[in-house]
Design an enzyme around this catalytic site. Structure first.
Site, PDB file in Angstrom:
ATOM      1  N   HIS A  75       0.886  -1.194  -0.064  1.00 32.16           N
ATOM      2  CA  HIS A  75      -0.120   0.064  -0.036  1.00 32.16           C
ATOM      3  C   HIS A  75       0.762   1.268  -0.158  1.00 32.16           C
ATOM      4  CE1 HIS A  75      -4.164  -1.443   1.181  1.00 32.16           C
ATOM      5  NE2 HIS A  75      -3.532  -2.483   0.616  1.00 32.16           N
ATOM      6  N   TYR A 203      -9.393   5.201   7.508  1.00 24.95           N
ATOM      7  CA  TYR A 203      -9.519   5.699   9.042  1.00 24.95           C
ATOM      8  C   TYR A 203     -10.279   6.883   9.027  1.00 24.95           C
ATOM      9  CZ  TYR A 203      -5.183   3.009  10.159  1.00 24.95           C
ATOM     10  OH  TYR A 203      -3.970   1.951  10.343  1.00 24.95           O
ATOM     11  N   PRO A 294      -4.772  -0.072  19.012  1.00 27.16           N
ATOM     12  CA  PRO A 294      -4.341  -0.488  17.695  1.00 27.16           C
ATOM     13  C   PRO A 294      -4.261   0.462  16.182  1.00 27.16           C
ATOM     14  CG  PRO A 294      -6.454  -1.084  18.304  1.00 27.16           C
ATOM     15  CD  PRO A 294      -6.054  -0.498  19.241  1.00 27.16           C
ATOM     16  N   LYS A 298       0.641  -0.816  15.315  1.00 23.17           N
ATOM     17  CA  LYS A 298       2.021  -0.857  15.820  1.00 23.17           C
ATOM     18  C   LYS A 298       2.252  -2.087  16.591  1.00 23.17           C
ATOM     19  CE  LYS A 298       3.639   2.572  13.425  1.00 23.17           C
ATOM     20  NZ  LYS A 298       3.942   2.099  12.245  1.00 23.17           N
ATOM     21  N   TYR A 388       3.875   5.678  10.419  1.00 15.80           N
ATOM     22  CA  TYR A 388       3.160   4.933   9.990  1.00 15.80           C
ATOM     23  C   TYR A 388       4.234   3.966   9.156  1.00 15.80           C
ATOM     24  CZ  TYR A 388      -1.115   2.628   8.796  1.00 15.80           C
ATOM     25  OH  TYR A 388      -2.304   1.713   8.755  1.00 15.80           O
TER      26      TYR A 388
HETATM   27  C1  PHB Z   1      -6.162  -4.611  10.589  1.00 11.07           C
HETATM   28  O1  PHB Z   1      -6.184  -4.897   9.350  1.00 11.07           O
HETATM   29  O2  PHB Z   1      -6.535  -5.244  11.365  1.00 11.07           O
HETATM   30  C2  PHB Z   1      -5.664  -3.212  11.145  1.00 11.07           C
HETATM   31  C3  PHB Z   1      -5.113  -2.420  10.188  1.00 11.07           C
HETATM   32  C4  PHB Z   1      -4.631  -1.146  10.596  1.00 11.07           C
HETATM   33  C5  PHB Z   1      -4.664  -0.829  11.864  1.00 11.07           C
HETATM   34  C6  PHB Z   1      -5.462  -1.709  12.927  1.00 11.07           C
HETATM   35  C7  PHB Z   1      -5.690  -3.145  12.360  1.00 11.07           C
HETATM   36  O3  PHB Z   1      -4.553   0.498  12.299  1.00 11.07           O
END
Ligand code: PHB
Ligand code: APR
Length: 393
Positions: A75, A203, A294, A298, A388
């Site tokens: 990505h 997000y 989450p 990380k 990130y």
């Molecule tokens: C996930 O795909 O489970 C996932 C992706 C990004 C995050 C947290 C969980 O920040």
């Protein structure tokens, strides 16, 4: 009592313990892994799914990156969504780095397969695991397996046994301080058999709370909703979940595709850091020493960065240079605190504080201001992109 001697006793066969074993094997250092659950249980845990570029490089360097290279989804960035608009944060354009979407379960599967190939001494379903003599020069770990008592003697013990493990708990209480905070929200997560409706992870801060669209593959989507930590999963039918996802993630001209929900659960969110990752002959890695909320993806990555540092330190130690091992605790904690603040920042910027009052109404508008600043500033987006995609060790 059956006795075995090794160089490094690793407690826990999650991603941290399994990867450490492979790194030690590559350097010819003997180890034993002790795991109290079954292989199937460890393989079945659904967790996060974003690998930093450095994590991909580590897995590749250690020879466990073949399937990741084939099936991982590279990505170039993420979307930040707020006030009904979606903004692309283009990591590649901003800083020339990427992340790879590949489930933690897949990482664990690859690591276990490699241990099988190597014929590693990894013991599952052991009970009563207990480290001893950590403050001396000859630590041991006792455990029960197949109804028999065993004693493993080692030069070092590594606690890779997660948040609930025995390793951190075996440091005397007056020798360790725990820094932690809980957040007043939790994540309801689903796995769904449907192609992702988005090219990049979304997000989203919405008036009703955070929502996120992630994925596991071209045919499996992973989605999350902010819920109250006291919510019961039984109160969330699939229809209610999709409804909330449509409301929060919707933007004009875009469709969220629904699919069969194959897994759903609610996870509380916490930040947690132990004041030390070393105690005598014990070293902690991963969730045993720290937990992040989450939102910045990380958890797995910081477990892998601990392992990279500790493996290098142990390899040096056995080659006669003790310096890195003496510095491991301090160096790994310093990196961890940088990661903690990023995860806390992402979390607090993107979640609604609970409560309907003047303060939460103010906070929400201030968060919108912050998101508007971040998505409008190349400097701010570079800062996000750098963290990130993963800070240097
Ligand atoms: C996930 O795909 O489970 C996932 C992706 C990004 C995050 C947290 C969980 O920040
Ligand atoms: N004895 C032996 N094994 C134990 C014990 C014990 N007393 N207690 C726990 N374990 C095992 C668990 O069953 C688990 O398999 O230790 C392992 C720890 O693995 P994880 O919890 O996956 O932790 P870690 O390897 O540090 O990986 C961190 O997992 O929680 C996620 O977000 C986190 O992605 C991050 C990653």
């Amino acid at each position: 009592m059956a006795q075995v001697t090794t160089r490094v006793a690793i407690i826990g066969a999650g991603p941290a313990g399994l990867l450490l074993g492979i790194a030690l094997h590559r350097a010819g250092i003997d180890f034993v892994i002790l795991e109290n659950r079954s292989r199937e249980y460890v393989l079945g845990r659904v967790r996060a799914g974003v690998l930093e570029q450095g994590s991909v490089e580590t897995l590749t360097r250690l020879g466990v990156g073949d399937r990741l290279a084939r099936d991982g989804l590279v990505h170039d960035g993420i979307y930040l969504q707020f006030a009904g608009e979606r903004h692309h944060v283009d990591f590649t354009a901003l800083i020339g780095r990427t992340v790879t979407v590949y489930g933690q379960q897949e990482v664990v599967k690859d690591l276990m397969a490699e241990h099988d190939r190597l014929g590693s001494d990894a013991r599952y379903e052991v009970a009563d695991v207990a480290p001893h003599g950590l403050d001396g020069s000859a630590p041991t770990v006792t455990f029960t397996s197949d109804g028999r008592q065993h004693e493993l003697a080692a030069d070092f013990v590594v606690g890779a046994d997660g948040f609930h493990g025995v390793s951190r708990a075996s440091i005397p209480a007056d020798q360790i301080t725990i820094y932690e905070r809980e957040y007043p929200y939790a994540w309801l997560g689903i796995l769904a058999n449907v192609a992702p409706s988005t090219d990049e992870l979304i997000y989203c801060l919405h008036e009703d709370g955070f929502a996120m669209h992630s994925m596991r593959s071209h045919s499996v989507s992973r989605l999350y909703l902010q819920v109250d930590p006291t919510e019961s999963i039984d109160a969330w039918s699939d229809a209610r979940i999709w409804d909330a996802l449509h409301t929060r993630l919707g933007v004009p001209g875009w469709t969220l595709h629904e699919g069969e929900v194959t897994e759903k659960s609610i996870t509380p969110m916490r930040s947690f850091v132990a004041s030390r990752l070393d105690y005598g002959r014990l070293f902690l890695v991963g969730d045993a020493g720290h937990i992040v909320p989450p939102t910045g993806a990380k958890g797995l990555n910081s477990a892998l960065s601990d392992v990279t540092m500790l493996a290098a330190a142990l390899i040096d130690f056995f080659a006669g240079d003790e310096r890195k091992l003496a510095e491991y605790g301090t160096a790994a904690l310093a990196r961890q605190w940088r990661t903690q603040q990023f995860s806390q920042w992402m979390t607090e910027m993107l979640h609604r504080r609970p409560g309907d009052n003047a303060a939460t109404a103010f906070d929400y508008r201030s968060q919108l201001g912050e998101l508007s600043y971040v998505t409008g500033s190349d400097y701010a987006m570079q800062m996000l992109a750098e963290q990130y995609t993963g800070l240097k060790l």
